[in-house]
Structures are given as C-alpha cells and as structure tokens.
Design a protein around this motif. Sequence first.
Motif, PDB file in Angstrom:
ATOM      1  N   THR A 152     -58.230  27.954   2.169  1.00 26.52           N
ATOM      2  CA  THR A 152     -57.082  28.413   2.603  1.00 26.52           C
ATOM      3  C   THR A 152     -55.692  28.238   2.224  1.00 26.52           C
ATOM      4  OG1 THR A 152     -57.534  26.109   3.358  1.00 26.52           O
ATOM      5  CG2 THR A 152     -59.162  27.741   4.576  1.00 26.52           C
ATOM      6  N   ASP A 153     -54.461  29.055   2.248  1.00 26.21           N
ATOM      7  CA  ASP A 153     -53.090  28.896   2.656  1.00 26.21           C
ATOM      8  C   ASP A 153     -52.645  27.483   2.319  1.00 26.21           C
ATOM      9  OD1 ASP A 153     -51.119  30.912   1.136  1.00 26.21           O
ATOM     10  OD2 ASP A 153     -50.178  30.918   3.155  1.00 26.21           O
ATOM     11  N   SER A 154     -51.868  27.153   2.089  1.00 27.02           N
ATOM     12  CA  SER A 154     -51.608  25.618   1.837  1.00 27.02           C
ATOM     13  C   SER A 154     -49.553  25.483   2.028  1.00 27.02           C
ATOM     14  CB  SER A 154     -51.688  24.284   1.742  1.00 27.02           C
ATOM     15  OG  SER A 154     -53.182  24.455   0.995  1.00 27.02           O
ATOM     16  N   VAL A 155     -49.526  24.676   2.976  1.00 22.93           N
ATOM     17  CA  VAL A 155     -48.053  23.740   2.451  1.00 22.93           C
ATOM     18  C   VAL A 155     -47.990  23.319   1.390  1.00 22.93           C
ATOM     19  CG1 VAL A 155     -45.605  23.918   3.382  1.00 22.93           C
ATOM     20  CG2 VAL A 155     -47.349  24.113   4.827  1.00 22.93           C
ATOM     21  N   VAL A 156     -47.233  23.767   0.510  1.00 24.37           N
ATOM     22  CA  VAL A 156     -47.020  23.580  -1.107  1.00 24.37           C
ATOM     23  C   VAL A 156     -45.551  22.581  -0.958  1.00 24.37           C
ATOM     24  CG1 VAL A 156     -47.884  23.204  -3.592  1.00 24.37           C
ATOM     25  CG2 VAL A 156     -48.590  24.929  -1.862  1.00 24.37           C
ATOM     26  N   TYR A 157     -45.185  21.626  -1.403  1.00 22.09           N
ATOM     27  CA  TYR A 157     -44.000  20.914  -1.535  1.00 22.09           C
ATOM     28  C   TYR A 157     -43.958  19.858  -2.588  1.00 22.09           C
ATOM     29  CZ  TYR A 157     -45.170  16.310   1.052  1.00 22.09           C
ATOM     30  OH  TYR A 157     -46.238  15.663   1.410  1.00 22.09           O
ATOM     31  N   LYS A 300     -47.844  17.973  -3.035  1.00 21.16           N
ATOM     32  CA  LYS A 300     -48.496  17.463  -2.566  1.00 21.16           C
ATOM     33  C   LYS A 300     -48.973  18.986  -1.319  1.00 21.16           C
ATOM     34  CE  LYS A 300     -47.257  12.290  -2.115  1.00 21.16           C
ATOM     35  NZ  LYS A 300     -47.059  11.316  -0.543  1.00 21.16           N
ATOM     36  N   VAL A 301     -49.229  18.656  -0.546  1.00 23.84           N
ATOM     37  CA  VAL A 301     -49.831  20.098   0.374  1.00 23.84           C
ATOM     38  C   VAL A 301     -49.973  19.000   1.511  1.00 23.84           C
ATOM     39  CG1 VAL A 301     -50.862  20.856  -1.522  1.00 23.84           C
ATOM     40  CG2 VAL A 301     -52.559  19.687  -0.543  1.00 23.84           C
ATOM     41  N   THR A 302     -49.955  20.374   2.684  1.00 25.97           N
ATOM     42  CA  THR A 302     -50.463  19.630   3.840  1.00 25.97           C
ATOM     43  C   THR A 302     -50.853  20.828   4.177  1.00 25.97           C
ATOM     44  OG1 THR A 302     -49.904  18.964   5.544  1.00 25.97           O
ATOM     45  CG2 THR A 302     -47.886  20.149   5.014  1.00 25.97           C
ATOM     46  N   ALA A 303     -51.758  20.661   5.539  1.00 23.11           N
ATOM     47  CA  ALA A 303     -52.021  22.238   6.859  1.00 23.11           C
ATOM     48  C   ALA A 303     -51.062  22.495   7.464  1.00 23.11           C
ATOM     49  CB  ALA A 303     -53.341  21.150   6.883  1.00 23.11           C
ATOM     50  N   ASN A 304     -50.540  21.569   8.012  1.00 25.87           N
ATOM     51  CA  ASN A 304     -49.360  21.677   8.982  1.00 25.87           C
ATOM     52  C   ASN A 304     -48.499  23.267   8.977  1.00 25.87           C
ATOM     53  OD1 ASN A 304     -48.982  19.413   8.800  1.00 25.87           O
ATOM     54  ND2 ASN A 304     -47.087  19.867   9.954  1.00 25.87           N
ATOM     55  N   THR A 316     -53.199  30.011   9.651  1.00 21.67           N
ATOM     56  CA  THR A 316     -53.020  29.719   8.470  1.00 21.67           C
ATOM     57  C   THR A 316     -54.422  30.988   7.465  1.00 21.67           C
ATOM     58  OG1 THR A 316     -52.988  28.985   5.872  1.00 21.67           O
ATOM     59  CG2 THR A 316     -54.666  27.855   6.908  1.00 21.67           C
ATOM     60  N   GLN A 317     -54.378  31.276   6.456  1.00 26.24           N
ATOM     61  CA  GLN A 317     -55.515  32.267   5.596  1.00 26.24           C
ATOM     62  C   GLN A 317     -56.572  31.668   5.250  1.00 26.24           C
ATOM     63  OE1 GLN A 317     -53.122  35.015   3.243  1.00 26.24           O
ATOM     64  NE2 GLN A 317     -55.165  35.500   3.244  1.00 26.24           N
ATOM     65  N   LEU A 318     -57.401  32.260   5.903  1.00 27.31           N
ATOM     66  CA  LEU A 318     -59.061  32.044   4.861  1.00 27.31           C
ATOM     67  C   LEU A 318     -58.944  33.579   4.332  1.00 27.31           C
ATOM     68  CD1 LEU A 318     -61.514  30.333   5.036  1.00 27.31           C
ATOM     69  CD2 LEU A 318     -62.271  32.072   6.580  1.00 27.31           C
ATOM     70  N   ASP A 319     -59.113  32.871   2.455  1.00 26.87           N
ATOM     71  CA  ASP A 319     -58.959  33.769   2.117  1.00 26.87           C
ATOM     72  C   ASP A 319     -60.570  33.468   1.832  1.00 26.87           C
ATOM     73  OD1 ASP A 319     -58.805  35.649  -0.279  1.00 26.87           O
ATOM     74  OD2 ASP A 319     -57.744  34.567  -1.390  1.00 26.87           O
ATOM     75  N   ALA A 320     -61.502  34.720   2.154  1.00 23.33           N
ATOM     76  CA  ALA A 320     -62.881  34.476   1.947  1.00 23.33           C
ATOM     77  C   ALA A 320     -63.087  35.993   1.158  1.00 23.33           C
ATOM     78  CB  ALA A 320     -64.163  34.118   3.183  1.00 23.33           C
ATOM     79  N   GLU A 321     -63.397  36.362   0.423  1.00 24.15           N
ATOM     80  CA  GLU A 321     -63.417  37.825   0.193  1.00 24.15           C
ATOM     81  C   GLU A 321     -64.999  38.123  -0.064  1.00 24.15           C
ATOM     82  OE1 GLU A 321     -61.829  38.442  -3.252  1.00 24.15           O
ATOM     83  OE2 GLU A 321     -59.730  38.721  -1.850  1.00 24.15           O
ATOM     84  N   PRO A 322     -66.295  39.102   0.533  1.00 26.27           N
ATOM     85  CA  PRO A 322     -67.545  39.255   0.702  1.00 26.27           C
ATOM     86  C   PRO A 322     -67.548  39.690  -0.714  1.00 26.27           C
ATOM     87  CG  PRO A 322     -66.944  40.600   2.563  1.00 26.27           C
ATOM     88  CD  PRO A 322     -65.732  39.429   1.668  1.00 26.27           C
ATOM     89  N   GLN A 387     -58.620  19.034   1.681  1.00 26.83           N
ATOM     90  CA  GLN A 387     -57.273  19.934   2.042  1.00 26.83           C
ATOM     91  C   GLN A 387     -57.676  21.010   3.189  1.00 26.83           C
ATOM     92  OE1 GLN A 387     -54.968  21.629   1.848  1.00 26.83           O
ATOM     93  NE2 GLN A 387     -53.057  21.376   3.991  1.00 26.83           N
ATOM     94  N   GLN A 388     -58.050  21.706   2.134  1.00 28.56           N
ATOM     95  CA  GLN A 388     -58.655  23.272   2.327  1.00 28.56           C
ATOM     96  C   GLN A 388     -59.869  23.186   3.393  1.00 28.56           C
ATOM     97  OE1 GLN A 388     -58.328  26.499  -0.644  1.00 28.56           O
ATOM     98  NE2 GLN A 388     -57.645  24.366  -1.889  1.00 28.56           N
ATOM     99  N   ARG A 389     -61.136  22.357   2.489  1.00 26.76           N
ATOM    100  CA  ARG A 389     -62.458  21.812   3.573  1.00 26.76           C
ATOM    101  C   ARG A 389     -62.023  21.806   4.855  1.00 26.76           C
ATOM    102  NH1 ARG A 389     -66.679  18.365   1.454  1.00 26.76           N
ATOM    103  NH2 ARG A 389     -67.730  19.344   3.174  1.00 26.76           N
ATOM    104  N   GLN A 390     -60.704  20.973   5.773  1.00 30.83           N
ATOM    105  CA  GLN A 390     -60.210  20.209   6.962  1.00 30.83           C
ATOM    106  C   GLN A 390     -59.783  21.121   7.215  1.00 30.83           C
ATOM    107  OE1 GLN A 390     -57.285  17.496   5.367  1.00 30.83           O
ATOM    108  NE2 GLN A 390     -59.386  15.940   5.158  1.00 30.83           N
ATOM    109  N   MET A 391     -58.973  22.264   6.314  1.00 29.06           N
ATOM    110  CA  MET A 391     -58.402  23.219   7.189  1.00 29.06           C
ATOM    111  C   MET A 391     -59.451  24.715   7.612  1.00 29.06           C
ATOM    112  SD  MET A 391     -54.904  24.258   5.217  1.00 29.06           S
ATOM    113  CE  MET A 391     -54.506  25.196   5.289  1.00 29.06           C
TER     114      MET A 391
END
Length: 457
Positions: A152-157, A300-304, A316-322, A387-391
Amino acid sequence: MRAKGRGTVLVAASSLALASSLALASCGGDSTAEDGRVEITVWHTESTPTTVEALDEIIADYEAANPGVTVSQESVGWGDLQVKFQAALAAGDLPEITQVEPMFVRTLYSQDLLVPLDGVVDSLGDDYLPELRDMFALPDGHDYGVVHAWGTDSVVYRADLYANAPGAGTPEDLETWDDSVEQWQAVSEANDDAYGLMLAGDAAHNVNEETYLWLGSNGGRLFDDDGHVTIDTQEMREVLEYWVELRDSGALSPAWSSQTYADSLSALALGEAATIFSFGRATYTFEDQAPDLVPGEDIKVTANRPVGPSGDEWITQLDAEPWVVFKDSPDADAASDFLEFFFERQNYLRWIGSVPTQLLPVRASLFDDPEYQALPEVRNWGFWIDQQRQMLETGRAYPLMVTRPSDLELPYLSDLYGSEILVDMVMEVVEGGKDIDEAMSDAQARADELLSPLYAD
C-alpha cells in the motif's frame, strides 16, 4: 509492482477490441513443441535481480519435478510492457502467464481472453487474504487473477527534518488539506534545503495516482453510479485548487513536475524533501543513499493522508498485481499448475523474501512465519510492513484509478488511465496556469468522447 515510476498504460479496452479478433486464433500457439514438450512463458514486472534469481530457482525446481516442461521468465519494464503486449496480441503469441494491473483483469475478461484460476485460488485456501481474493472473483463464479504480492502507498517522512519546525507537528497529526498546506509550508521554511512535500510528476502514471487518490480522499469519484466518467465536479475542482495552493505556498517542491518516482525517493533520502508518498521498495534507496538514517526514528511512515473539504475519510493505493493465464494457450493447464507450485510455502517465501518490504505476502500465515520474520529487511522495517497490513484491513486501500470498490467492475478504467486526460488537465492548471473550470470542462469533453462508445447503455 509499483515503485516503478512508469508512465504508460498496459493496453486499453478499445485496443483489445480491435486486436482480439487477430490475437487469439492461436494464442501462444507455438508454446507446445512438436515433441510434446510443454513450454511456459512468464512475463512479470519485477526487475530486482534478487527477485529474478528467486524465480529462476522456483523454475528450476518445477522443471526438475516435471520432466518435459520448460518454463522461461521475462522481466518486462512497465514502460515497455504496453508495446510488447500489443505486439503479442497482434501476432497471436501471448505468454502463458503475465502480471497485469488490477484494472486490466476486467478488460481482458470482457474480451474473453482469460482462463479461470480457481484451482490456484483453492490451493491457497483460507490462507489467501480475503481483501485480495475478492478483487478477482467475478460474477460468473470464477477467479480470473491471483495476486502475486501486494503493498500500500504510505506517507513517508523525515522526522529529523520535521524536528526543525517545532510546533508544525508531523504527518501523523494531519486531518485536512488546509492543515497539510500549513504544515508542509512550515517545514519548507524551517529547512534551508528541503521542501515539505515532493511529488513524482515526470511520469503520467504518478500524476494519475495522485489525482485519483486526492479525489477519493475528497469524497469524489471518477465514475458515477451508471459507470459514466465524471471529471467536471466540485470535488475535482477542489483537488486542482489544492494542488495550486501547495505550489503557491512553497509547501511543494517546484521541481516536482520533473521528478521521476526514483527521484522522489532520493529527495527524501538526501534531505531535499521531508515528505513523499511511497511503497516499500523505497527502503533500498534509503539504505543505499542515506545509510546513517535510522528506520523508525529518522524515517517514519503513516497511513493517513489528509482529507479534502468535501471528503470524510482518506483513501490510499493498493498495489496488488495479479497473475493471469490466457484462455487459448495450449499450455494453460500447465501454466495453472506452475502457479500452484509458485505459491507453495517454500517457493513463495523465496519470491517475497527477495524484496520483503515491497512484496508483501498474500498468504496470511507467512507474516508470522519464523523464517519470514528473520529476514533482515523485516527486522529493520517491520513497522512499515505492519502499517501496510493495517491500511489493507481498513478497507480504504483501492487499486489504481479506483475511487470506489465498484469502479473495479468497469472494463474501461484502462482507457481513461492511458489517455492521460487527467494528467493533461493537472499539468495545464498547475504548471501552465490554465483556468480550472476551463481545464475541467475540456477534460470532461475529451473523456466523454473517448468512453461514451464503451458504456453498456
């Protein structure tokens, strides 16, 4: 998966409609050799050498267990995949297996190009994360895609750069777009060489990404309940106004429109930006270019994401290519069998273990697997994986170009994506100074002309 900075679309529904009559009279028809040997070609977009090596090992073990079967892999860059795929369609020489963006499954399915992968999905059983399985379980009761990995796409800071602006808070504190402009402006002013926010605007793909994510986080949609494109709206107007405000306030780096995705990662690593939006592969850039920065402390990363004035919650974006398998390949059954082998625990652990912060497992049990937990990247960056799992579990992570889950049912998402209509609109306004109402009206007219012939009604 993403972390690619790609700028082109795989293939559009209209292109498929034109090409399908040519393509599948003998799709993959040369796969089975005259001596009866089975030859399976696999296309994927994972270019990392360790990932390619991992698949080589999986292939070698499969071939050893299945005499007479040959499997070859090809890593195809996203920028090249569209051209390669269209050429393969026209020649009737598709691979047996390929990865695609989630939105392309409906496009390919609508053209009757795919074989069901029920056996592969059933082999994963209840271990397959339901959020991923449900995306490709189509109305006819069959599964037509199996996610190879996800993120998942995260806010990274950079917490150290935020510390130079006491009182500004961090991205974890943000609730609204107004808050974000104020915060990122303060961070820009507090750091001589860093801007509060960097975006990757060089590739159309990344501009499409930010547009649909900000629109969805503002309560907007790209398609209405009838599946008709909707661009000229108040919610989209507010997206463009927000983008302009970020630019004018100094919160957004003025270099954003020339930055590739890789450039944006480097900007954070080198202290030229305090905030980016990124997937987990960025950890390798950080470790290479800024080895002194401490994961979880400096980075650090955050979801929101902040929410727009017309919105109630962020997306946010879910990157899940099949993986998909093509219907008329003479080796489709063998291709499905290879995918079942690919997802067996030890084989699959090789794959996700090659880039564990980017290739998160579709098997829930692997997150607690001691061998997975022992991977150095998981030990160092486990907070980002968690954090990605939580998102994912929030239900607010949507695939590319999807602002509501039902959008994924539309077979022409790829047409809007590939047209770059949204990209042109953003660039005309933010970089060219075009009137917002005029830009939206023009984009709506272009999208109507493109998509109206494809609507079901």
